[in-house]
Design a protein around this motif. Structure first.
Motif, short mmCIF file in Angstrom:
data_model
loop_
_atom_site.label_atom_id
_atom_site.label_comp_id
_atom_site.label_asym_id
_atom_site.label_seq_id
_atom_site.Cartn_x
_atom_site.Cartn_y
_atom_site.Cartn_z
N THR A 171 0.83 -1.17 0.20
CA THR A 171 -0.05 0.07 -0.08
C THR A 171 0.82 1.12 -0.01
O THR A 171 0.53 2.29 0.70
N ILE A 172 1.80 1.31 -0.50
CA ILE A 172 2.97 2.53 -0.86
C ILE A 172 2.46 3.51 -1.85
O ILE A 172 2.26 3.16 -2.95
N PRO A 173 2.00 4.65 -1.48
CA PRO A 173 1.39 5.63 -2.22
C PRO A 173 2.36 6.41 -2.99
O PRO A 173 1.97 7.22 -4.14
N ALA A 174 3.70 6.38 -2.74
CA ALA A 174 4.66 7.26 -3.26
C ALA A 174 5.72 6.76 -4.00
O ALA A 174 6.39 5.81 -3.13
N GLN A 175 6.26 7.06 -5.12
CA GLN A 175 7.49 6.40 -5.65
C GLN A 175 8.75 6.69 -4.67
O GLN A 175 9.22 5.78 -4.50
N ALA A 176 8.65 7.68 -4.32
CA ALA A 176 10.14 8.02 -3.37
C ALA A 176 10.05 7.09 -2.29
O ALA A 176 11.17 6.61 -1.82
N GLU A 177 9.03 6.81 -1.51
CA GLU A 177 8.89 5.88 -0.33
C GLU A 177 9.34 4.41 -0.91
O GLU A 177 10.24 3.77 -0.07
N ALA A 178 8.81 3.98 -2.02
CA ALA A 178 8.91 2.62 -2.52
C ALA A 178 10.47 2.57 -2.58
O ALA A 178 11.15 1.65 -2.59
N SER A 198 -0.39 1.62 -3.97
CA SER A 198 -1.71 1.99 -4.03
C SER A 198 -1.86 2.80 -5.08
O SER A 198 -1.12 3.39 -5.42
N CYS A 199 -2.90 2.75 -5.74
CA CYS A 199 -3.25 3.46 -7.13
C CYS A 199 -4.44 4.03 -6.96
O CYS A 199 -5.70 3.56 -6.58
N ARG A 204 -1.95 5.67 -12.57
CA ARG A 204 -1.03 6.12 -11.74
C ARG A 204 -1.27 5.76 -10.21
O ARG A 204 -2.36 5.46 -9.80
N ILE A 205 -0.12 5.93 -9.46
CA ILE A 205 -0.35 5.40 -8.02
C ILE A 205 -0.90 6.61 -7.32
O ILE A 205 -1.01 7.71 -7.80
N GLU A 209 2.37 9.80 -9.57
CA GLU A 209 3.58 8.96 -10.37
C GLU A 209 2.83 8.02 -11.18
O GLU A 209 2.14 7.17 -10.73
N ARG A 210 3.29 7.73 -12.42
CA ARG A 210 2.86 6.26 -13.22
C ARG A 210 3.14 5.27 -12.76
O ARG A 210 4.41 5.32 -12.40
#
Length: 334
Positions: A171-178, A198-199, A204-205, A209-210
């Motif tokens: 359930t990671i919402p952001a690319q930076a955190e992933a 999560s999208c 897009r998430i 981000e795509r």
């Protein structure tokens, strides 16, 4: 194109369903609405945790996920009054309870079944804020990657130390955190994990981000340790276009995909409740299409139960039987 990841062809495994949803059948108090969500029951209702895991195992899950999505050292210290060491021990306890469920299940099977795996749940930083920011990822604009990594570190370390077979970074919402977590995994070289976003739609998430770019970025950052990348806790109808975009142009070496959406209901952040349940198609009706697109870890998330998992497993078996009948190589067996 050379294959850099854990596997270009993985066996299909069935993941469990919504832990908090299933847990509500074993406790007499509300599960939702608490800053620790289902994680608080690690301290108060350990046998209910075991029984919830057993429900999913008996329904056919090959992988069960610990109820540590909303667990954190600072959260346990703040809301349960525990010390730092006690908080870490409680996170480790989640794995021990899952192991107890697996041991019980295997005993019931007389050792004839393949031993299920335990995935340690690593939920997003936003879940600890208890402001629904895990649905937007807005915190990624003000929290550095180093801060995110250091926040995730103690929980990941505790889950692995306690013997989790893999980590479900979910359930990671952001690319930076992933990406921060994908990089952090290198500090635990024996660990394996999947990363699920999560999208908000089929492209897009949650942070905007795509998906295909965010997921590919994570895979390329750490292909040795990642078992799969994918999606969870999103509407089932978004899964197919997202998965298709991920492996577009990668026919020679597709990225293994994990997908375990919610029931399709909408979460109303004003009400703090799930709504529009009457308008949802059952999750299992989508499963065979997902498998044909390369999903090899499949299950359910919020608002899905052991009955949903049982139906998902049945669809996996039907799909595999159809592939075998036509002489087409399947992803594996469940």
């Amino acid at each position: 194109m050379s294959c850099k990841g854990s596997s270009c062809r993985c066996r299909v495994k069935v993941v469990d369903g919504g832990f908090a949803t299933q847990l509500s059948q074993h406790v007499d108090e509300p599960v939702d609405g608490n800053p620790l969500w289902s994680a608080r029951f690690l301290a108060t209702h350990p046998e209910a945790i075991v029984q919830t895991h057993l429900d999913f195992l008996r329904a056919g899950a090959n992988i069960i996920i610990t109820n540590t999505y909303q667990a954190s050292v600072d959260g346990f210290m703040k809301y349960l009054g525990l010390s730092e060491n006690e908080s870490i021990e409680l996170i480790e306890k989640a794995v021990k309870l899952a192991k107890k469920a697996v041991d019980t299940f295997m005993s019931d099977q007389n050792g004839l079944a393949e031993r299920p795996l335990i995935a340690g749940s690593v939920g997003p930083y936003g879940a600890s804020l208890h402001d629904y920011s895990e649905y937007s990822g807005d915190y990624a604009d003000r929290v550095t990657r180093r801060q995110l990594a250091e926040w995730h570190r103690p929980r990941m370390a505790a889950l692995l130390r306690a013997g989790a077979d893999l980590l479900a970074v979910e359930t990671i919402p952001a690319q930076a955190e992933a990406e921060a977590v994908a990089d952090l995994l290198r500090d635990f070289p024996a660990a394996r994990a999947w990363i699920a976003f999560s999208c908000k739609d089929g492209e897009r998430i949650s942070h905007g981000e795509r998906f295909c770019e965010a997921a590919r970025s994570c895979w390329e950052r750490n292909p040795r340790q990642l078992l799969a990348v994918g999606v969870n806790c999103l509407k089932p109808r978004f899964v197919a276009p997202l998965v298709a975009s991920l492996n577009d142009g990668r026919d020679a070496c597709p990225i293994p995909v994990v997908a375990y959406p919610n029931s399709g209901e909408n979460f109303d952040t004003q009400l703090g409740a799930w709504v529009d349940g009457d308008n949802c198609k059952p999750v299992e009706t989508y499963v065979r299409d997902w498998l044909s697109l390369g999903v090899c870890y499949v299950g359910g998330c919020c608002r899905t139960t052991d009955q949903d998992v049982s139906r998902i497993r049945a669809e996996v078996k039907k799909w595999q039987a159809g592939r075998a009948a036509t002489g087409t190589a399947a992803n594996g067996h469940a």
